[in-house]
Design an enzyme around this catalytic site. Structure first.
Site, PDB file in Angstrom:
ATOM      1  N   LEU A   1       0.833  -1.205   0.000  1.00 58.47           N
ATOM      2  CA  LEU A   1       0.000   0.000   0.000  1.00 58.47           C
ATOM      3  C   LEU A   1       0.863   1.249   0.000  1.00 58.47           C
ATOM      4  O   LEU A   1       1.832   1.327   0.748  1.00 58.47           O
ATOM      5  CB  LEU A   1      -0.874   0.040   1.262  1.00 58.47           C
ATOM      6  CG  LEU A   1      -1.580  -1.253   1.660  1.00 58.47           C
ATOM      7  CD1 LEU A   1      -2.255  -1.080   3.012  1.00 58.47           C
ATOM      8  CD2 LEU A   1      -2.596  -1.619   0.587  1.00 58.47           C
TER       9      LEU A   1
ATOM     10  N   LYS B   1       8.660  -8.555  -0.329  1.00 56.80           N
ATOM     11  CA  LYS B   1       8.338  -7.203   0.144  1.00 56.80           C
ATOM     12  C   LYS B   1       9.581  -6.319   0.188  1.00 56.80           C
ATOM     13  O   LYS B   1       9.602  -5.200  -0.333  1.00 56.80           O
ATOM     14  CB  LYS B   1       7.677  -7.294   1.527  1.00 56.80           C
ATOM     15  CG  LYS B   1       7.430  -5.957   2.194  1.00 56.80           C
ATOM     16  CD  LYS B   1       6.484  -5.090   1.386  1.00 56.80           C
ATOM     17  CE  LYS B   1       6.575  -3.646   1.779  1.00 56.80           C
ATOM     18  NZ  LYS B   1       5.510  -3.087   2.490  1.00 56.80           N
TER      19      LYS B   1
ATOM     20  N   GLY C   1      14.296  14.214  -8.044  1.00 51.38           N
ATOM     21  CA  GLY C   1      13.919  15.336  -7.197  1.00 51.38           C
ATOM     22  C   GLY C   1      14.609  15.322  -5.860  1.00 51.38           C
ATOM     23  O   GLY C   1      15.803  14.989  -5.763  1.00 51.38           O
TER      24      GLY C   1
ATOM     25  N   CYS D   1       8.682   3.994   5.003  1.00 48.27           N
ATOM     26  CA  CYS D   1       8.988   2.678   4.428  1.00 48.27           C
ATOM     27  C   CYS D   1      10.337   2.610   3.726  1.00 48.27           C
ATOM     28  O   CYS D   1      11.223   1.878   4.168  1.00 48.27           O
ATOM     29  CB  CYS D   1       7.871   2.279   3.465  1.00 48.27           C
ATOM     30  SG  CYS D   1       6.271   2.266   4.261  1.00 48.27           S
TER      31      CYS D   1
HETATM   32  C1  UGA Z   1       5.925   2.568  -0.432  1.00 44.79           C
HETATM   33  C2  UGA Z   1       5.648   1.596  -1.587  1.00 44.79           C
HETATM   34  O1  UGA Z   1       5.400   2.330  -2.785  1.00 44.79           O
HETATM   35  C3  UGA Z   1       4.461   0.688  -1.279  1.00 44.79           C
HETATM   36  O2  UGA Z   1       4.293  -0.257  -2.324  1.00 44.79           O
HETATM   37  C4  UGA Z   1       4.736  -0.047   0.039  1.00 44.79           C
HETATM   38  O3  UGA Z   1       3.647  -0.874   0.410  1.00 44.79           O
HETATM   39  C5  UGA Z   1       4.962   0.979   1.151  1.00 44.79           C
HETATM   40  O4  UGA Z   1       6.095   1.812   0.785  1.00 44.79           O
HETATM   41  C6  UGA Z   1       5.222   0.229   2.433  1.00 44.79           C
HETATM   42  O5  UGA Z   1       6.238  -0.470   2.520  1.00 44.79           O
HETATM   43  O6  UGA Z   1       4.388   0.247   3.330  1.00 44.79           O
HETATM   44  P1  UGA Z   1       4.913   4.930   0.361  1.00 44.79           P
HETATM   45  O7  UGA Z   1       6.169   5.049   1.165  1.00 44.79           O
HETATM   46  O8  UGA Z   1       3.612   5.166   1.022  1.00 44.79           O
HETATM   47  O9  UGA Z   1       4.804   3.449  -0.305  1.00 44.79           O
HETATM   48  O10 UGA Z   1       4.977   5.986  -0.847  1.00 44.79           O
HETATM   49  P2  UGA Z   1       5.582   6.014  -2.334  1.00 44.79           P
HETATM   50  O11 UGA Z   1       4.521   6.460  -3.238  1.00 44.79           O
HETATM   51  O12 UGA Z   1       6.280   4.754  -2.673  1.00 44.79           O
HETATM   52  O13 UGA Z   1       6.672   7.194  -2.210  1.00 44.79           O
HETATM   53  C7  UGA Z   1       7.813   7.095  -1.379  1.00 44.79           C
HETATM   54  C8  UGA Z   1       8.716   8.283  -1.577  1.00 44.79           C
HETATM   55  O14 UGA Z   1       9.357   8.247  -2.855  1.00 44.79           O
HETATM   56  C9  UGA Z   1       8.025   9.647  -1.506  1.00 44.79           C
HETATM   57  O15 UGA Z   1       8.830  10.532  -0.743  1.00 44.79           O
HETATM   58  C10 UGA Z   1       7.953  10.095  -2.950  1.00 44.79           C
HETATM   59  O16 UGA Z   1       7.927  11.496  -3.094  1.00 44.79           O
HETATM   60  C11 UGA Z   1       9.246   9.508  -3.494  1.00 44.79           C
HETATM   61  N1  UGA Z   1       9.245   9.287  -4.966  1.00 44.79           N
HETATM   62  C12 UGA Z   1       8.351   8.429  -5.513  1.00 44.79           C
HETATM   63  C13 UGA Z   1      10.203   9.929  -5.754  1.00 44.79           C
HETATM   64  O17 UGA Z   1      11.043  10.711  -5.264  1.00 44.79           O
HETATM   65  N2  UGA Z   1      10.204   9.686  -7.100  1.00 44.79           N
HETATM   66  C14 UGA Z   1       9.326   8.831  -7.676  1.00 44.79           C
HETATM   67  O18 UGA Z   1       9.392   8.651  -8.916  1.00 44.79           O
HETATM   68  C15 UGA Z   1       8.372   8.200  -6.873  1.00 44.79           C
END
Ligand code: UGA
Length: 451
Positions: free
Chosen positions: A155, A206, A255, A262
């Protein structure tokens, strides 16, 4: 419909409990925090997560969702127990398993019929075995039979409900036929691939998934640094790579780096697992090292644009670690503010959702920090405006007004989200990440024009 118990009502636990209740299962949520239980029983959330409050209210109204602090009663009444407590990092980056161990000890004496215990928390390899060992130890090898399975969650905060109800895949880590059948029945209505493995493999899926996603981000950030020096554009490089279906465009947004509860924790824990198993973990550690350098990189950009940041007013927009959440854990925006204040800047900050979490977190910065009521208040008389979270709201800002309010029109776009050409037309000096524009400044005024 199954009788389920979810222990630990953080993001994962609460989403799991509410979503299973919305599918018609009878769910009891357990947490040690009385205050949280009181909030939930009223049908409100202790944090912001889109669509979750509606499911919570619906579950309470339909009597399919209940909350308690009493583990024994909840366990006794249930057929399947989901462990969703935290696994925070210890001082060496390993996952601290004390909460999971405590839950196993609490469950043990309350197993009054055949029971399936499922780990949903992100846990190191071998945890299912450890839970089994702990329960057997507490029960002295006696009591009703039980099995431990691993069913990792995938998630994302901000879209957790949709991710739960419409997953890309479901992983069932089981070591017995009985647990496999029980979990396959529970997830029978889901329209996605269901991968059945042993528990150790599921635990690894995971960590490997999160580390791979984090690696994509760090790779994009590394390429962004190269683009910046070479005069190329990372956004287009990522597009060009992403059209290749073997690579994919997702998670290649360069960025300010990844934050949250996580990726930073899981990458370090995965590196620790590899090291503990005698595997060279250089690649995994590098993912983390690149990410930790992102704040220095943004600081350099601000200094490059302003020369001196001491006593300058810097507006920072975006304190949540990503959009659509009020979670500030490991937030790049919060880290940047601390660095700016260390260098003598005055900071005004704003976030659409996370101000209530940021205020106590940053309270020690006192006079150097203003918590602004609006993005315009933050930008007022600012020398630079820095975007640290990809909130869609920020795209709707009236940048002409912001241009009037600011002392000097410098924008640092830490998420490459803003329309650079439009901002430049409005008179801003726009600095994105890895867009081959690190040296953008106003040209010196031509002396002849002045005469
Ligand atoms: C992440 C995973 O995407 C989930 O699949 C997983 O279940 C979750 O961790 C967990 O282990 O519980 P989350 O941390 O909620 O989810 O958010 P993400 O959307 O993955 O983003 C994480 C970070 O990466 C954010 O700071 C976001 O800004 C950054 N990000 C994301 C980037 O800098 N570039 C990207 O292209 C994508």
């Amino acid at each position: 419909m199954a009788k389920l118990c979810v222990i630990g009502l953080g993001y994962v636990g609460l989403v799991t409990a509410s979503c299973f209740a919305s599918l018609g299962h009878q769910v009891t949520g357990v947490d040690k925090c009385q205050n949280k239980l009181d909030i939930l029983k009223k049908g409100t959330l202790p944090f912001y997560e889109p669509d979750l409050e509606q499911l919570l209210k619906q579950g309470l109204e339909n009597n399919l969702l209940a909350f308690t602090g009493d583990v024994s009663q909840a366990v006794e009444q249930s057929e399947i127990i989901f462990i969703c407590v935290g696994t925070p990092p210890d001082e060496k980056g390993r996952a601290d398993m004390s909460q999971v161990e405590e839950v196993a000890r609490e469950i043990a004496p309350n197993i009054k019929s055949r029971m399936l215990i499922v780990e949903k928390s992100t846990v190191p390899v071998g945890t299912a075995e450890r839970i089994t060992q702990t329960i057997s130890l507490v029960n002295g090898g006696k009591g009703f039979p039980f099995a431990v399975a691993s069913n990792p969650e995938f998630l994302r905060e901000g879209s957790a409900v949709a991710d739960f109800l419409h997953p890309d895949r479901i992983v069932l880590g089981v070591d017995s036929n009985w647990s496999r059948l029980l979990l396959q029945e529970l997830y029978a209505g889901f329209d996605c691939p269901i991968l059945t493995t042993d528990t150790t493999t599921a635990e690894l899926i995971k960590y490997a998934s999160n580390t791979f996603l984090a690696m994509k981000i760090s790779f994009a950030n590394l390429v962004a640094n190269i683009c910046e020096r070479a005069g190329a554009d990372i956004n287009l490089v990522a597009d060009g790579m992403g059209y290749d279906r073997r690579i994919g465009r997702a998670f290649l947004n360069a960025g300010a780096g990844y934050g949250g509860s996580c990726f930073p924790k899981d990458v370090k824990a995965f590196a620790a697992t590899a090291a503990a198993l005698g595997i060279d973990n250089t690649l995994i550690k590098e993912v983390n090292r690149i990410n930790e350098k992102r704040i220095d990189f943004i600081m350099e950009k601000i200094k490059d644009a302003l020369w001196v940041v001491k006593n300058k007013k810097i507006a920072v927009l975006g304190l949540a670690f990503k959009q659509n959440t009020d979670d500030i854990r490991e937030s790049p925006g919060i880290k940047l503010i601390r660095e700016l204040v260390k260098d003598g800047s005055k900071v005004a900050c704003y976030d659409p959702r996370a101000m209530h979490n940021a205020a106590p977190e940053l309270s020690s910065l006192k006079d150097s920090l203003t918590l602004a009521a609006t993005p315009y208040d933050a930008a007022d008389k600012a020398d630079a405006l820095v975007f640290m979270t990809e909130w869609p709201e920020f795209l709707q800002l009236d940048f002409s007004q912001i241009r009037q309010l600011m002392r000097t029109p410098v924008i640092i776009d830490g998420r490459n989200m803003l329309p650079s050409a439009k901002l430049e037309q409005l008179g801003f000096i726009y600095n994105g990440i890895g867009c081959g524009n690190s040296k953008k400044r106003f040209p010196a005024t031509d002396l002849k024009t002045c005469e």
